[in-house]
Write a protein that holds these residues in place. Structure first.
Motif, short mmCIF file in Angstrom:
data_model
loop_
_atom_site.label_atom_id
_atom_site.label_comp_id
_atom_site.label_asym_id
_atom_site.label_seq_id
_atom_site.Cartn_x
_atom_site.Cartn_y
_atom_site.Cartn_z
N THR A 167 5.77 -7.01 49.91
CA THR A 167 6.13 -7.13 48.64
C THR A 167 6.00 -5.82 47.78
O THR A 167 4.84 -5.17 48.13
CB THR A 167 5.37 -8.23 47.84
N TYR A 168 6.54 -5.82 46.74
CA TYR A 168 6.03 -4.75 45.65
C TYR A 168 6.44 -5.48 44.20
O TYR A 168 7.21 -6.13 44.02
CB TYR A 168 6.36 -3.37 45.73
N SER A 169 5.40 -4.90 43.31
CA SER A 169 5.88 -5.18 41.85
C SER A 169 6.29 -4.13 40.83
O SER A 169 5.67 -2.95 41.29
CB SER A 169 4.40 -5.81 41.40
N ILE A 170 7.22 -4.27 40.04
CA ILE A 170 7.25 -3.50 39.07
C ILE A 170 7.06 -3.94 37.66
O ILE A 170 7.62 -4.94 37.18
CB ILE A 170 9.00 -2.98 39.22
N PRO A 171 6.29 -3.51 37.18
CA PRO A 171 5.94 -4.00 35.50
C PRO A 171 7.13 -3.92 34.78
O PRO A 171 7.74 -2.86 34.56
CB PRO A 171 4.51 -3.10 35.12
N VAL A 172 7.45 -4.94 34.14
CA VAL A 172 8.51 -5.20 33.18
C VAL A 172 7.95 -5.92 31.92
O VAL A 172 7.10 -6.65 32.00
CB VAL A 172 9.87 -5.66 33.64
N SER A 173 8.54 -5.62 30.67
CA SER A 173 8.43 -6.39 29.55
C SER A 173 8.84 -7.94 29.79
O SER A 173 9.77 -7.97 30.68
CB SER A 173 9.21 -5.87 28.32
N ASN A 174 8.04 -9.04 29.16
CA ASN A 174 8.63 -10.33 29.37
C ASN A 174 10.18 -10.41 28.96
O ASN A 174 10.42 -9.50 27.86
CB ASN A 174 7.98 -11.13 28.36
N GLY A 175 10.94 -11.01 29.64
CA GLY A 175 12.37 -11.23 29.01
C GLY A 175 13.36 -11.70 30.17
O GLY A 175 12.88 -12.07 31.19
N GLU A 176 14.57 -11.81 30.12
CA GLU A 176 15.51 -12.08 30.70
C GLU A 176 16.33 -10.90 31.94
O GLU A 176 16.45 -9.99 30.96
CB GLU A 176 16.56 -12.85 30.37
N TYR A 177 16.30 -10.93 32.93
CA TYR A 177 16.82 -9.55 33.64
C TYR A 177 17.77 -10.08 34.92
O TYR A 177 17.51 -10.92 35.18
CB TYR A 177 15.72 -9.08 34.51
N THR A 178 18.59 -9.27 35.18
CA THR A 178 19.44 -9.47 36.33
C THR A 178 19.07 -8.22 37.14
O THR A 178 19.04 -7.10 36.77
CB THR A 178 20.96 -9.06 36.19
N VAL A 179 18.91 -8.46 38.47
CA VAL A 179 18.12 -7.58 39.46
C VAL A 179 19.42 -7.37 40.34
O VAL A 179 20.04 -8.16 40.87
CB VAL A 179 16.88 -8.14 40.21
N GLU A 180 19.80 -6.07 40.46
CA GLU A 180 20.69 -5.59 41.62
C GLU A 180 20.02 -4.94 42.76
O GLU A 180 19.17 -4.03 42.50
CB GLU A 180 21.64 -4.43 40.78
N LEU A 181 20.13 -5.21 43.81
CA LEU A 181 19.61 -4.87 45.24
C LEU A 181 20.67 -3.89 45.82
O LEU A 181 21.96 -4.55 46.04
CB LEU A 181 19.03 -5.95 46.00
N LEU A 182 20.55 -2.75 46.29
CA LEU A 182 21.46 -2.08 47.07
C LEU A 182 21.17 -1.82 48.29
O LEU A 182 19.78 -1.34 48.67
CB LEU A 182 21.79 -0.62 46.27
N PHE A 183 21.96 -2.00 49.42
CA PHE A 183 21.63 -2.01 50.80
C PHE A 183 22.53 -1.23 51.61
O PHE A 183 23.68 -0.89 51.25
CB PHE A 183 21.34 -3.27 51.59
N ALA A 184 22.12 -0.65 52.74
CA ALA A 184 22.95 -0.08 53.70
C ALA A 184 22.45 -0.31 54.99
O ALA A 184 21.08 0.08 55.32
CB ALA A 184 23.13 1.42 53.57
N GLU A 185 23.05 -0.75 56.26
CA GLU A 185 22.37 -1.07 57.34
C GLU A 185 22.72 0.28 58.24
O GLU A 185 23.78 0.79 58.39
CB GLU A 185 23.22 -2.15 58.26
N GLN A 186 21.81 0.65 58.78
CA GLN A 186 21.87 2.10 59.39
C GLN A 186 21.43 2.31 60.81
O GLN A 186 21.64 3.16 61.89
CB GLN A 186 20.95 3.29 58.90
#
Length: 84
Positions: free
Chosen positions: A16-35
């Motif tokens: 796991t990891y945490s990224i501090p952000v301000s309270n609110g509504e967010y959309t998270v985009e995850l980007l991947f590639a299988e290598q």
């Protein structure tokens, strides 16, 4: 960021990891590639943010886009109320 986290925790265990952000509504985009893997089902995983599943089923990058191709997943709206 993922690459740096993956290379330091490459033990095939949960991480796991945490990224501090301000309270609110967010959309998270995850980007991947299988290598590395060359078959469907060889690497699958789940992803959550604030306890909400980012994807409805386990993510299998190879089955979705093959090897060496980019794969993008957008989360549903994520509500942050704890500053993380």
């Amino acid at each position: 960021m993922f690459g740096s986290v993956w290379h330091t925790t490459n033990s095939y265990t949960n991480f796991t990891y945490s990224i501090p952000v301000s309270n609110g509504e967010y959309t998270v985009e995850l980007l991947f590639a299988e290598q590395w893997r060359d078959a469907c089902g060889a690497r699958t995983f789940n992803a959550t943010a604030e306890g909400i599943s980012i994807h409805q089923s386990p993510i299998d990058i190879y089955c979705a886009v093959g090897k060496y191709n980019a794969y993008s997943i957008n989360s549903p709206q994520i509500s942050v109320s704890d500053g993380y």
